[in-house]
Enzyme design. Structure first.
Site, PDB file in Angstrom:
ATOM      1  N   ASP A  19       0.812  -1.224   0.000  1.00 20.35           N
ATOM      2  CA  ASP A  19       0.000   0.000   0.000  1.00 20.35           C
ATOM      3  C   ASP A  19       0.840   1.267   0.000  1.00 20.35           C
ATOM      4  OD1 ASP A  19      -2.179  -1.634   0.161  1.00 20.35           O
ATOM      5  OD2 ASP A  19      -2.732  -1.090   2.212  1.00 20.35           O
ATOM      6  N   ARG A  99      -0.320   4.298  17.403  1.00 18.23           N
ATOM      7  CA  ARG A  99      -0.715   5.299  16.399  1.00 18.23           C
ATOM      8  C   ARG A  99      -0.375   6.722  16.800  1.00 18.23           C
ATOM      9  NH1 ARG A  99      -0.083   1.653  12.814  1.00 18.23           N
ATOM     10  NH2 ARG A  99      -1.852   0.304  12.383  1.00 18.23           N
ATOM     11  N   ASP A 128      -7.852   3.052  12.625  1.00 17.42           N
ATOM     12  CA  ASP A 128      -6.553   3.712  12.509  1.00 17.42           C
ATOM     13  C   ASP A 128      -6.628   5.057  11.773  1.00 17.42           C
ATOM     14  OD1 ASP A 128      -5.126   1.914  14.016  1.00 17.42           O
ATOM     15  OD2 ASP A 128      -4.802   0.564  12.323  1.00 17.42           O
ATOM     16  N   SER A 179      -4.895  -9.650   7.656  1.00 21.10           N
ATOM     17  CA  SER A 179      -4.258  -8.346   7.772  1.00 21.10           C
ATOM     18  C   SER A 179      -3.669  -8.263   9.170  1.00 21.10           C
ATOM     19  CB  SER A 179      -5.300  -7.252   7.550  1.00 21.10           C
ATOM     20  OG  SER A 179      -4.814  -6.045   8.088  1.00 21.10           O
TER      21      SER A 179
HETATM   22  N1  ARG Z   1      -8.781  -3.541  15.730  1.00 20.17           N
HETATM   23  C1  ARG Z   1      -7.539  -3.175  16.260  1.00 20.17           C
HETATM   24  C2  ARG Z   1      -7.510  -1.700  16.592  1.00 20.17           C
HETATM   25  O1  ARG Z   1      -8.308  -0.991  16.095  1.00 20.17           O
HETATM   26  C3  ARG Z   1      -6.387  -3.581  15.416  1.00 20.17           C
HETATM   27  C4  ARG Z   1      -6.375  -3.127  14.005  1.00 20.17           C
HETATM   28  C5  ARG Z   1      -5.071  -3.509  13.438  1.00 20.17           C
HETATM   29  N2  ARG Z   1      -4.918  -3.497  12.062  1.00 20.17           N
HETATM   30  C6  ARG Z   1      -4.691  -4.594  11.319  1.00 20.17           C
HETATM   31  N3  ARG Z   1      -4.389  -4.428  10.089  1.00 20.17           N
HETATM   32  N4  ARG Z   1      -4.802  -5.782  11.789  1.00 20.17           N
HETATM   33  O2  ARG Z   1      -6.716  -1.235  17.341  1.00 20.17           O
END
Ligand code: ARG
Length: 403
Positions: A19, A99, A128, A179
């Site tokens: 990406d 983040r 995110d 993912s």
């Molecule tokens: N759901 C989790 C959060 O919002 C993890 C998201 C992580 N991303 C991924 N590509 N698995 O913090």
């Protein structure tokens, strides 16, 4: 823009993955900008090639690597641990708390480089994007955000095609059905078969931990030393935060500890089924909580529990950089002054149990607690206490029974 005018600069949160590699070219083409690629290390596994050189080959005017592990531990993980932070009581927020740190680093680069734009690779369906966008506006209200993957909805195949057409050098790994996001505090996994909430996560959804049934038949004991709520030693050996987390993680993984299967409520209104592996976080939060039970008074523990829940929501919901989260952290820090001592933890086939704790500030008094010799508790005081404690109920009962 004339030739003499400088092109606008965009600082891109760059991982080296498909990406963000494609995003370099896309940003240049669509917005006619200079792209500065910034890779931030928060403890994810190292990339298989020199992603910085590759970013430059793919057209970035500058590419930078920032090791933010120490800051991640000290400014994000420890405050979360002190708050026993678990979103919906189960997810230690490993992805979520990285983040704001990434945002902070991007902003620093943007300011240094005089960039007015920050770009990230988040999609429109996740949390995110909110954490990035809100984090950025919280630290610099003038900064503008570009989210290529939100504007430009592409399948993986289309992306690979675009990369080929544009001579973008990418590393096409064996396509993972999941993912995944990883850092020092844990591993998040979503998509693929996991989306069926009734299906047990398959073996390959787990990337860090040994399956509990394959874990050693012998239990292992470890001792974690805390100072003011922060873990500072493992089995009596002092070590810095990164090392301690890494060591605890290694041991816990071998015992299959820290697997989490959760249907969680995202910020954007979607429920999503995800799995997490947070071996170190699971052990350290359990140990920390038990140290608190030993050293904090009941009213503090009880109030703190409410604060912890709010803290977790704020961290999850992208409001890390906000007065409420910061104020809760100030409250939490005050509570940690005497959270010092040692906790003994037993790890066995996926389970973790605190089996011992000691502290110079322990409020646990054996003389008060004991049923054996050496009891110092005033047994007569109980009667008067119960008279007062039960009096409101007794009074109400008299009145209502008469009616
Ligand atoms: N759901 C989790 C959060 O919002 C993890 C998201 C992580 N991303 C991924 N590509 N698995 O913090």
């Amino acid at each position: 823009m004339t030739a003499e005018q400088k092109r606008e600069k965009v600082v891109l949160a760059y991982s080296g993955g498909l990406d963000t590699s494609v995003a370099i070219r896309w940003l240049q083409k669509k917005y006619d900008v200079d792209v500065i690629a910034v890779a931030i290390n928060v403890g994810q596994p190292p990339s298989q090639d020199d992603i910085i050189a590759r970013a430059l080959r793919n057209g970035a005017v500058k590419a930078e690597y920032i090791d933010a592990k120490k800051e991640f531990v000290e400014e994000y993980i420890w405050p979360s641990l002190k708050a026993n932070a678990m979103y919906q009581d189960v997810y230690p927020l490993s992805t979520a708390i990285a983040r704001p740190l990434i945002v902070k680093k991007l902003i620093e680069v943007a300011h240094r480089e005089g960039a007015k734009f920050i770009a990230h690779g988040c999609t429109a369906k996740g949390n995110d994007q909110v954490r990035f966008d809100v984090g950025i506006m919280s630290l610099d209200p003038e900064m503008k955000v570009i989210a290529p993957m939100r504007e430009w909805v592409l399948t993986r195949e289309k992306e690979i095609e675009y990369a080929k057409e544009n001579n973008i050098e990418i590393i096409v790994k064996k396509e993972s059905p999941f993912s995944v996001d990883e850092n020092l505090w844990g591993r998040s996994c979503e998509c693929g078969i996991i989306e069926d909430a009734w299906e047990e996560p398959p073996a390959d959804a787990w990337g860090w931990t040994v399956a509990p049934h394959d874990a050693p038949d012998e239990a292992e004991y470890i001792e974690i030393g805390f100072e003011k709520g922060i873990p500072v030693s493992l089995d009596g050996k002092k070590m810095d935060g990164i090392k301690l987390i890494t060591e605890v993680d290694k041991i816990a993984r071998q015992h299959g500890v820290g697997r989490i299967d959760h249907v969680e409520d995202r910020l954007v209104g979607i429920k999503s089924r995800e799995t997490y592996e947070c071996p170190a976080a699971t052990v350290l939060i359990a140990a920390h909580r038990s140290m608190e039970f030993m050293t904090l008074q009941k009213d503090v523990t009880s109030m703190k529990k409410r604060m912890e829940q709010r803290f977790s929501e704020l961290a999850y919901e992208g409001l890390w950089f906000g007065l409420l989260r910061e104020s809760i952290s100030a409250f939490v820090d005050k509570t940690q002054e005497n959270v010092t001592g040692t906790v003994r933890v037993k790890l066995y086939k996926g389970s973790i149990m605190v089996v011992g704790r000691k502290s110079p500030y322990s409020l646990y008094d054996e003389g008060l607690a004991t049923y054996a010799e050496g009891d110092i508790y005033d047994h007569n005081a109980a009667v008067g206490f119960i008279y007062c404690w039960g009096l409101p109920n007794k009074t109400a009962s008299r009145v209502h029974r008469k009616r």
